[in-house]
Design an enzyme around this catalytic site. Structure first.
Site, PDB file in Angstrom:
ATOM      1  N   LYS A  84       0.844  -1.194   0.000  1.00 27.74           N
ATOM      2  CA  LYS A  84       0.000   0.000   0.000  1.00 27.74           C
ATOM      3  C   LYS A  84       0.879   1.244   0.000  1.00 27.74           C
ATOM      4  CE  LYS A  84      -4.474  -0.007   2.311  1.00 27.74           C
ATOM      5  NZ  LYS A  84      -5.087   0.020   3.641  1.00 27.74           N
TER       6      LYS A  84
HETATM    7  C1  E4P Z   1      -8.385   0.957   3.437  1.00 26.86           C
HETATM    8  O1  E4P Z   1      -7.565   0.213   2.923  1.00 26.86           O
HETATM    9  C2  E4P Z   1      -8.229   1.555   4.762  1.00 26.86           C
HETATM   10  O2  E4P Z   1      -7.540   0.677   5.610  1.00 26.86           O
HETATM   11  C3  E4P Z   1      -9.529   1.845   5.455  1.00 26.86           C
HETATM   12  O3  E4P Z   1     -10.641   1.515   4.655  1.00 26.86           O
HETATM   13  C4  E4P Z   1      -9.604   3.176   6.129  1.00 26.86           C
HETATM   14  O4  E4P Z   1     -10.873   3.345   6.689  1.00 26.86           O
HETATM   15  P1  E4P Z   1     -11.200   4.431   7.809  1.00 26.86           P
HETATM   16  O5  E4P Z   1     -11.515   5.711   7.126  1.00 26.86           O
HETATM   17  O6  E4P Z   1     -12.401   3.880   8.507  1.00 26.86           O
HETATM   18  O7  E4P Z   1      -9.988   4.535   8.690  1.00 26.86           O
END
Ligand code: E4P
Length: 217
Positions: A84
């Site tokens: 990521k």
């Molecule tokens: C995606 O890969 C992220 O880990 C995640 O969806 C972030 O979500 P949040 O806005 O609830 O922290």
């Protein structure tokens, strides 16, 4: 639309896999930290042993060289690991380089169609528009997912869209209707997706009636 679990909680991942619907996992440093876990690598490797699908692990450093080095290292953790990388200009350069080396990248923290367009052009395997965080600031997060799907279809991009930052079951329905390839959901939302009070009440009634006529107490 496939479902990924957005968590670093091993028990939740095991349960989701038992339900037969979890095709992958996304993690981020916040999710790993919230489990009180220290060693990101061993957590991700444990997840990879449970789930037969892409498992995203995020870089935790800044700067092109540092992200590149860490991305290459993360990619070696397991064959299903996806690196990521944040949707920044530096992240774009890192994505292009990692993709050229055959490393799968999930461009994360995507908040605009142009970021998603550039992610695809750089060769990202996945892009993650953050729906809930856009909703939080009064913008329509799902409209972004639709916009990205339209653009990707128009140009036949292979990059898969992961509707991320999912907060409730209606987000999942909307993501599916928008044609999102994947929605990555917290475990609680996965539970909520299957739950319906009429199912529970109906099932309780069927079982009670059957017990009555079959003489079971
Ligand atoms: C995606 O890969 C992220 O880990 C995640 O969806 C972030 O979500 P949040 O806005 O609830 O922290």
């Amino acid at each position: 639309m496939r479902i990924f679990l957005d968590t670093a909680n091993i028990a939740q991942i095991r349960q989701g896999v038992k339900w037969g619907v979890v095709a992958g996992v996304t993690t981020n440093p916040t999710l790993v930290a919230s489990e009180g876990l220290k060693d990101y690598k061993s957590v991700v490797q444990e997840i990879c042993a449970i789930v037969d699908g892409p498992v995203s692990a995020e870089v935790t450093v800044e700067g092109v060289d540092a992200m590149l080095a860490q991305g290459r290292d993360i990619a070696k953790w397991h064959e299903n690991v996806v690196v990521k990388i944040p949707a920044t200009a530096e992240g774009l350069e890192v994505t292009a380089k990692l993709a050229a080396e055959g490393i799968k990248v999930n461009m994360t923290l995507c908040f605009s169609a142009n970021q998603a367009l550039l992610a695809a052009l750089a060769g990202a395997a996945f892009v993650s528009p953050f729906v809930g965080r856009l909703d939080d600031i009064g913008q329509d997060g799902m409209a972004l997912v639709k916009e990205i799907m339209d653009i990707y279809k128009e140009y036949d991009f292979d990059t898969e869209v992961i509707a991320a930052s999912i907060r409730h079951p209606m987000h999942c329905t909307a993501a599916a209707k928008a044609g999102s390839d994947i929605a990555t959901v917290p475990f609680k939302v996965l539970e909520q997706m299957m739950k319906h009070p009429l199912t529970d009440a109906g099932n309780a009634r069927f079982l009670a009636d059957w017990r009555r006529v079959s003489g079971q107490s």
